[in-house]
Design a protein around this motif. Structure first.
Motif, short mmCIF file in Angstrom:
data_model
loop_
_atom_site.label_atom_id
_atom_site.label_comp_id
_atom_site.label_asym_id
_atom_site.label_seq_id
_atom_site.Cartn_x
_atom_site.Cartn_y
_atom_site.Cartn_z
N ALA A 132 -17.28 17.46 91.97
CA ALA A 132 -18.45 16.62 91.45
C ALA A 132 -17.30 15.23 90.62
CB ALA A 132 -19.25 17.30 90.57
N VAL A 133 -16.49 15.79 90.46
CA VAL A 133 -15.76 14.59 89.47
C VAL A 133 -14.56 13.92 90.18
CG1 VAL A 133 -16.38 15.68 87.10
CG2 VAL A 133 -14.05 16.03 88.42
N LEU A 134 -14.66 14.28 91.61
CA LEU A 134 -13.52 13.69 92.46
C LEU A 134 -14.34 12.84 93.29
CD1 LEU A 134 -11.39 17.02 93.31
CD2 LEU A 134 -11.29 15.40 91.54
N GLU A 135 -13.42 11.75 93.76
CA GLU A 135 -14.10 10.72 94.67
C GLU A 135 -13.76 11.24 96.16
OE1 GLU A 135 -11.75 7.43 93.84
OE2 GLU A 135 -12.40 7.20 91.83
N LYS A 136 -14.78 10.84 97.01
CA LYS A 136 -14.74 11.36 98.22
C LYS A 136 -13.15 10.88 98.97
CE LYS A 136 -16.67 10.52 102.91
NZ LYS A 136 -17.56 9.94 103.93
N GLY A 137 -12.54 11.70 99.50
CA GLY A 137 -11.24 11.45 100.09
C GLY A 137 -10.18 11.93 99.26
N SER A 138 -10.34 12.23 97.97
CA SER A 138 -9.33 12.62 96.93
C SER A 138 -8.30 13.86 97.76
CB SER A 138 -10.03 13.28 95.79
OG SER A 138 -10.85 12.08 94.85
N ILE A 139 -7.21 13.76 97.15
CA ILE A 139 -6.19 14.85 97.50
C ILE A 139 -6.39 15.88 96.43
CG2 ILE A 139 -3.95 15.33 97.80
CD1 ILE A 139 -4.92 13.52 100.00
N VAL A 140 -6.53 17.02 96.91
CA VAL A 140 -6.58 18.46 96.15
C VAL A 140 -5.42 19.26 96.67
CG1 VAL A 140 -7.91 20.41 95.33
CG2 VAL A 140 -9.00 18.37 95.81
N CYS A 141 -4.70 19.83 95.52
CA CYS A 141 -3.94 20.89 95.78
C CYS A 141 -4.04 22.11 94.87
CB CYS A 141 -2.39 20.49 95.63
SG CYS A 141 -1.12 21.67 95.80
N MET A 142 -3.81 23.30 95.25
CA MET A 142 -4.06 24.49 94.44
C MET A 142 -2.83 25.48 95.02
SD MET A 142 -7.95 25.37 93.45
CE MET A 142 -9.07 24.13 93.16
N ALA A 143 -2.22 25.94 93.99
CA ALA A 143 -1.47 26.98 94.23
C ALA A 143 -1.35 28.38 93.48
CB ALA A 143 0.36 26.36 93.92
N ASP A 144 -1.01 29.41 93.83
CA ASP A 144 -1.28 30.65 93.15
C ASP A 144 -0.14 31.81 93.75
OD1 ASP A 144 -2.42 32.58 91.42
OD2 ASP A 144 -4.10 31.34 91.43
N ASN A 145 -0.24 32.96 93.14
CA ASN A 145 0.49 33.99 93.73
C ASN A 145 0.00 34.89 94.85
OD1 ASN A 145 0.32 34.26 90.20
ND2 ASN A 145 2.48 34.62 91.21
N MET A 146 1.13 35.22 95.47
CA MET A 146 1.00 36.29 96.52
C MET A 146 1.01 37.47 95.84
SD MET A 146 0.38 34.61 99.53
CE MET A 146 0.81 35.82 100.79
N TYR A 147 0.61 38.63 96.45
CA TYR A 147 0.73 39.98 95.64
C TYR A 147 1.96 40.45 96.38
CZ TYR A 147 0.20 44.63 94.31
OH TYR A 147 0.39 46.08 93.98
N ASN A 148 2.64 40.73 95.50
CA ASN A 148 4.20 41.51 95.25
C ASN A 148 4.20 42.52 94.46
OD1 ASN A 148 6.26 39.91 97.16
ND2 ASN A 148 4.83 38.23 96.15
N GLU A 149 4.03 43.89 95.10
CA GLU A 149 4.01 45.26 94.13
C GLU A 149 5.15 44.96 93.00
OE1 GLU A 149 3.46 50.01 94.63
OE2 GLU A 149 3.74 48.52 96.47
N GLY A 150 4.69 45.43 91.75
CA GLY A 150 5.56 45.70 90.76
C GLY A 150 5.83 44.32 90.02
N ILE A 151 5.39 43.04 90.43
CA ILE A 151 5.68 41.81 89.80
C ILE A 151 4.39 41.72 88.95
CG2 ILE A 151 5.95 39.39 89.91
CD1 ILE A 151 7.79 40.22 92.12
N GLY A 152 4.26 41.29 87.83
CA GLY A 152 3.17 40.63 87.05
C GLY A 152 2.06 41.79 86.33
#
Length: 213
Positions: free
Chosen positions: A130-150
């Motif tokens: 709702a606070v982004l203009e139409k056509g705005s660029i969005v990026c999100m990053a996060d973890n893959m599951y790797n056993e024993g990490i985190g």
């Protein structure tokens, strides 16, 4: 979760410096994507933490409004002494972005989606977009599951979320929401809001790119 990240603030960025060439290459890729996609943009960063990603995006963005709920991590972020003309660090609630008085043409939220209870994802994304203009660029990053990490991954009966048990150096333990997603699940979550959706699933991390509908 706020208590955990506040207490971990001083050592938070250690996670980005593990001696793992695959991990480091993937982090560099995300860094490069952020700098390229947000060149000249007025950017919203949700859950900015200690400003690790902010410092790189600030190299190319016109301005970043970087929000986090924790005063402790924001204190560390401000110590990076990024130009006030380029970055505003703001204490705020990621679930109340509608309180912002401006709109943006770029946004990212790294390592935040996995901490959102699944039942709250749609409401978060609605007010986020709702606070982004139409056509705005969005990026999100996060973890893959790797056993024993985190930390140890746990599930609970009648709960669609998963959790990690995390320990600090002083012995304190915390249980935090940490959800992992497949490519198909990410597509289902973001397609209602996105055009030109790209989903990149790597070994240690995933990241997505899209334009706001």
């Amino acid at each position: 979760m706020k208590t955990y990240y506040s207490n971990r603030a001083k050592i938070y960025e250690e996670v980005y410096f593990r001696e793992d060439p695959i991990r480091q290459a993937e982090l560099l890729q995300i860094q490069d994507v952020l700098k390229e996609k947000f060149t000249g943009k007025t950017v919203l960063e949700v859950a900015c933490g200690t400003g690790y990603w902010t410092q790189y995006v600030a190299e190319t963005a016109q301005h970043i409004t970087a929000i986090d709920y924790s005063e402790e991590v924001l204190t560390i972020a401000k110590e990076k002494q990024l130009l006030s003309s380029k970055v505003s660090f703001v204490q705020g609630n990621a679930y109340k972005l509608n309180q912002l008085t401006k709109t943006f043409d770029g946004a990212y939220a790294n390592f935040w989606l996995s901490h959102i209870p699944k039942e709250n994802i749609f409401s978060f994304l609605e007010q986020f977009h709702a606070v982004l203009e139409k056509g705005s660029i969005v990026c999100m990053a996060d973890n893959m599951y790797n056993e024993g990490i985190g930390g140890t991954l746990i599930s609970k009966i009648n709960d669609e979320n998963t959790y990690k048990i995390r320990s600090l150096a002083d012995g304190q333990q915390y249980e935090i929401i940490k959800n992992y997603y497949s490519k198909e699940e990410l597509a289902a979550i973001f397609e209602p809001f996105a055009t030109d959706l790209e989903i990149h699933m790597n070994t240690c991390f995933w990241f997505i790119l899209y334009k706001v509908k």
